[in-house]
Design a protein around this motif. Structure first.
Motif, PDB file in Angstrom:
ATOM      1  N   GLN A 196      56.392  89.895  18.404  1.00  0.00           N
ATOM      2  CA  GLN A 196      55.949  88.630  17.829  1.00  0.00           C
ATOM      3  C   GLN A 196      55.885  87.549  18.903  1.00  0.00           C
ATOM      4  O   GLN A 196      54.936  86.757  18.956  1.00  0.00           O
ATOM      5  CB  GLN A 196      56.892  88.232  16.688  1.00  0.00           C
ATOM      6  N   ALA A 197      56.876  87.549  19.798  1.00  0.00           N
ATOM      7  CA  ALA A 197      56.856  86.605  20.912  1.00  0.00           C
ATOM      8  C   ALA A 197      55.715  86.928  21.881  1.00  0.00           C
ATOM      9  O   ALA A 197      55.086  86.020  22.433  1.00  0.00           O
ATOM     10  CB  ALA A 197      58.196  86.628  21.646  1.00  0.00           C
ATOM     11  N   SER A 198      55.428  88.206  22.071  1.00  0.00           N
ATOM     12  CA  SER A 198      54.330  88.598  22.956  1.00  0.00           C
ATOM     13  C   SER A 198      52.984  88.176  22.381  1.00  0.00           C
ATOM     14  O   SER A 198      52.085  87.757  23.124  1.00  0.00           O
ATOM     15  CB  SER A 198      54.357  90.119  23.176  1.00  0.00           C
ATOM     16  N   ALA A 199      52.822  88.304  21.066  1.00  0.00           N
ATOM     17  CA  ALA A 199      51.583  87.856  20.428  1.00  0.00           C
ATOM     18  C   ALA A 199      51.411  86.352  20.609  1.00  0.00           C
ATOM     19  O   ALA A 199      50.303  85.863  20.884  1.00  0.00           O
ATOM     20  CB  ALA A 199      51.586  88.228  18.947  1.00  0.00           C
ATOM     21  N   ALA A 200      52.501  85.602  20.468  1.00  0.00           N
ATOM     22  CA  ALA A 200      52.431  84.155  20.675  1.00  0.00           C
ATOM     23  C   ALA A 200      52.081  83.830  22.122  1.00  0.00           C
ATOM     24  O   ALA A 200      51.320  82.887  22.397  1.00  0.00           O
ATOM     25  CB  ALA A 200      53.763  83.511  20.291  1.00  0.00           C
ATOM     26  N   PHE A 201      52.612  84.632  23.055  1.00  0.00           N
ATOM     27  CA  PHE A 201      52.267  84.443  24.467  1.00  0.00           C
ATOM     28  C   PHE A 201      50.776  84.641  24.700  1.00  0.00           C
ATOM     29  O   PHE A 201      50.119  83.840  25.374  1.00  0.00           O
ATOM     30  CB  PHE A 201      53.078  85.410  25.328  1.00  0.00           C
ATOM     31  N   LEU A 202      50.226  85.706  24.127  1.00  0.00           N
ATOM     32  CA  LEU A 202      48.795  85.967  24.325  1.00  0.00           C
ATOM     33  C   LEU A 202      47.938  84.883  23.678  1.00  0.00           C
ATOM     34  O   LEU A 202      46.842  84.587  24.167  1.00  0.00           O
ATOM     35  CB  LEU A 202      48.420  87.339  23.753  1.00  0.00           C
ATOM     36  N   GLN A 203      48.423  84.305  22.604  1.00  0.00           N
ATOM     37  CA  GLN A 203      47.650  83.246  21.953  1.00  0.00           C
ATOM     38  C   GLN A 203      47.473  82.054  22.889  1.00  0.00           C
ATOM     39  O   GLN A 203      46.471  81.338  22.801  1.00  0.00           O
ATOM     40  CB  GLN A 203      48.335  82.815  20.659  1.00  0.00           C
ATOM     41  N   GLY A 204      48.410  81.870  23.809  1.00  0.00           N
ATOM     42  CA  GLY A 204      48.286  80.802  24.787  1.00  0.00           C
ATOM     43  C   GLY A 204      47.750  81.254  26.131  1.00  0.00           C
ATOM     44  O   GLY A 204      47.662  80.454  27.064  1.00  0.00           O
ATOM     45  N   TRP A 205      47.362  82.532  26.233  1.00  0.00           N
ATOM     46  CA  TRP A 205      46.859  83.090  27.492  1.00  0.00           C
ATOM     47  C   TRP A 205      45.500  82.484  27.815  1.00  0.00           C
ATOM     48  O   TRP A 205      44.581  82.501  26.991  1.00  0.00           O
ATOM     49  CB  TRP A 205      46.759  84.610  27.359  1.00  0.00           C
ATOM     50  N   LYS A 206      45.356  81.959  29.012  1.00  0.00           N
ATOM     51  CA  LYS A 206      44.107  81.303  29.422  1.00  0.00           C
ATOM     52  C   LYS A 206      43.246  82.179  30.326  1.00  0.00           C
ATOM     53  O   LYS A 206      42.110  81.813  30.641  1.00  0.00           O
ATOM     54  CB  LYS A 206      44.429  79.993  30.142  1.00  0.00           C
ATOM     55  N   GLY A 207      43.768  83.319  30.743  1.00  0.00           N
ATOM     56  CA  GLY A 207      43.008  84.172  31.644  1.00  0.00           C
ATOM     57  C   GLY A 207      41.985  85.029  30.923  1.00  0.00           C
ATOM     58  O   GLY A 207      42.021  85.177  29.697  1.00  0.00           O
ATOM     59  N   PRO A 208      41.062  85.630  31.663  1.00  0.00           N
ATOM     60  CA  PRO A 208      40.077  86.530  31.049  1.00  0.00           C
ATOM     61  C   PRO A 208      40.759  87.753  30.441  1.00  0.00           C
ATOM     62  O   PRO A 208      41.759  88.251  30.960  1.00  0.00           O
ATOM     63  CB  PRO A 208      39.182  86.927  32.233  1.00  0.00           C
ATOM     64  N   ALA A 209      40.196  88.246  29.365  1.00  0.00           N
ATOM     65  CA  ALA A 209      40.764  89.413  28.691  1.00  0.00           C
ATOM     66  C   ALA A 209      39.648  90.297  28.157  1.00  0.00           C
ATOM     67  O   ALA A 209      38.584  89.813  27.758  1.00  0.00           O
ATOM     68  CB  ALA A 209      41.696  88.992  27.557  1.00  0.00           C
ATOM     69  N   LEU A 210      39.899  91.580  28.149  1.00  0.00           N
ATOM     70  CA  LEU A 210      38.990  92.586  27.598  1.00  0.00           C
ATOM     71  C   LEU A 210      39.799  93.464  26.653  1.00  0.00           C
ATOM     72  O   LEU A 210      40.855  93.983  27.023  1.00  0.00           O
ATOM     73  CB  LEU A 210      38.380  93.432  28.718  1.00  0.00           C
ATOM     74  N   ILE A 211      39.313  93.623  25.431  1.00  0.00           N
ATOM     75  CA  ILE A 211      39.958  94.475  24.429  1.00  0.00           C
ATOM     76  C   ILE A 211      39.018  95.636  24.131  1.00  0.00           C
ATOM     77  O   ILE A 211      37.890  95.426  23.679  1.00  0.00           O
ATOM     78  CB  ILE A 211      40.260  93.699  23.143  1.00  0.00           C
ATOM     79  N   GLY A 212      39.473  96.860  24.386  1.00  0.00           N
ATOM     80  CA  GLY A 212      38.626  98.024  24.185  1.00  0.00           C
ATOM     81  C   GLY A 212      39.287  99.103  23.353  1.00  0.00           C
ATOM     82  O   GLY A 212      40.488  99.377  23.504  1.00  0.00           O
ATOM     83  N   TYR A 213      38.500  99.695  22.461  1.00  0.00           N
ATOM     84  CA  TYR A 213      38.959 100.832  21.658  1.00  0.00           C
ATOM     85  C   TYR A 213      37.888 101.925  21.722  1.00  0.00           C
ATOM     86  O   TYR A 213      36.694 101.641  21.806  1.00  0.00           O
ATOM     87  CB  TYR A 213      39.193 100.433  20.200  1.00  0.00           C
ATOM     88  N   SER A 214      38.346 103.162  21.667  1.00  0.00           N
ATOM     89  CA  SER A 214      37.395 104.272  21.636  1.00  0.00           C
ATOM     90  C   SER A 214      36.957 104.536  20.204  1.00  0.00           C
ATOM     91  O   SER A 214      37.631 104.155  19.245  1.00  0.00           O
ATOM     92  CB  SER A 214      38.039 105.526  22.232  1.00  0.00           C
ATOM     93  N   ASP A 215      35.817 105.200  20.073  1.00  0.00           N
ATOM     94  CA  ASP A 215      35.265 105.407  18.730  1.00  0.00           C
ATOM     95  C   ASP A 215      36.048 106.433  17.918  1.00  0.00           C
ATOM     96  O   ASP A 215      35.894 106.507  16.698  1.00  0.00           O
ATOM     97  CB  ASP A 215      33.785 105.790  18.807  1.00  0.00           C
TER      98      ASP A 215
END
Length: 357
Positions: A278-297
């Motif tokens: 939960q703390a990590s999710a809050a950290f990412l919510q404030g993340w200002k750097g570029p991000a890529l989210i990928g999932y396989s089919d």
């Protein structure tokens, strides 16, 4: 929403049937064989001879090691394996983290692509995996241990401007490490991963794949079928599975890490790891750097966590990798590496492939 798209390759998504097959086969193999703990060493190290075929399987890099103290366990240092390739003054540094039951071998077809681009590439084997030391007691493993190992290596090498590439349980581990040392990280690539919030029991149908796997490793313990995981969740050849992915685990006493890591995933929101996520999710919510989210089919295990990642990283590039199972680095490694390079150089703005509707 920003999307890096791939031309669609249709594939019938696998059902959970393979999980039942694994259960039946594994229970049959282990019938009547209890995982009795006789006098065992607390730490084992896979002999180098078990890794003798790695170069012919596309993993030629010389091993490097650091020694770390496992938090809360003992004063005996544990040897941690990593590879560090490419120029140390490279403009880009990639940190590749695996999940379970994989190790840095998973990235073997991607690393040459990154090296040809002139990048520095660091890939770690967590304690209990790959060429790193292995604790024989499953209860000795913890989220804290894996996070501390990442932090120790990053600081030991004094890595800066990192693009973190995180897969499977390398996602929760890597984001926890980033949260404690954010100034070292510049970009984030999340592949078939999630930040489990402790809602698996509240949403059992959504989490059926994971709960089935958890039940299996709980039943079989250190005799869990490591090789079968890659057979059913990737397109890896049996040679790569036996002599590559399975090389670190010559017998069941080496398998405490793979048997326990899935059980660290929290089932309820009040679990300490759930609170950490939960703390990590809050950290990412404030993340200002570029991000890529990928999932396989063909991914099933981590899909329930995709909406949360999209929510906390709304500006992230979004990617679907075709014709790939859970271990998408194995099934589409060079293509995936090329996409990550394009993401690094162009962000989400470069049209790579025809858009998926």
């Amino acid at each position: 929403m920003n999307r890096l798209s791939l031309s669609h390759v249709s594939a019938n998504p696998p059902s959970l049937t393979w999980l039942a097959v694994v259960v039946v086969v594994s229970v049959g193999l282990c019938a009547g064989v209890a995982d009795k703990k006789t006098t065992e060493p607390a730490i084992v190290r896979t002999p180098d001879s078990y890794f003798s075929r790695l170069p012919e399987l596309g993993y030629p890099w010389r091993p490097r090691y650091i020694h770390v103290l496992a938090p809360g366990l003992s004063t005996h240092p544990l040897r941690v394996h990593y590879i560090d390739e490419g120029p140390h003054n490279a403009t880009e540094t990639l940190l590749l983290l695996h999940g379970t039951p994989a190790w840095s071998f998973l990235y073997r077809s991607m690393i040459p692509v990154f090296l040809r681009a002139g990048y520095r590439v660091v890939a770690l084997d967590q304690i209990g995996f790959g060429r790193s030391d292995k604790l024989t007691d499953p209860g000795a493993y913890s989220h804290r241990l894996h996070v501390a190992t990442v932090i120790e290596l990053v600081r030991h090498l004094d890595l800066q401007g990192i693009t973190a590439v995180l897969h499977d349980l390398g996602g929760p581990t890597g984001v926890s490490a980033m949260r404690r040392d954010p100034g070292r990280y510049h970009r984030l690539v999340l592949l078939n991963t999630w930040l489990p919030q402790g809602d698996a029991l509240a949403r059992p149908l959504d989490h059926a794949a994971y709960l089935s796997w958890r039940g299996l490793v709980t039943l079989l313990g250190r005799r869990s079928p490591v090789n079968a995981v890659f057979k059913f969740a990737s397109d890896a050849s049996w040679t790569d599975i036996k002599w590559g992915y399975g090389a670190p685990f010559p017998s069941y006493i080496y398998q405490a890490g793979p048997s326990h890591w899935p059980r660290m995933i929290p089932l309820t929101p009040d679990d300490p790891v759930a609170r950490e996520m939960q703390a990590s999710a809050a950290f990412l919510q404030g993340w200002k750097g570029p991000a890529l989210i990928g999932y396989s089919d063909r991914e099933r295990f981590t899909i329930p966590g995709r909406p949360l990642l999209h929510h906390v990283l709304p500006a992230a590039c979004r990617l679907e990798v075709p014709d790939a199972g859970h271990f998408l680095q194995e099934d589409q490694g060079p293509l995936l590496a090329d996409i990550i390079i394009r993401f690094i150089t162009h962000g989400c703005h470069l049209q790579l492939y025809p858009i998926l509707d």
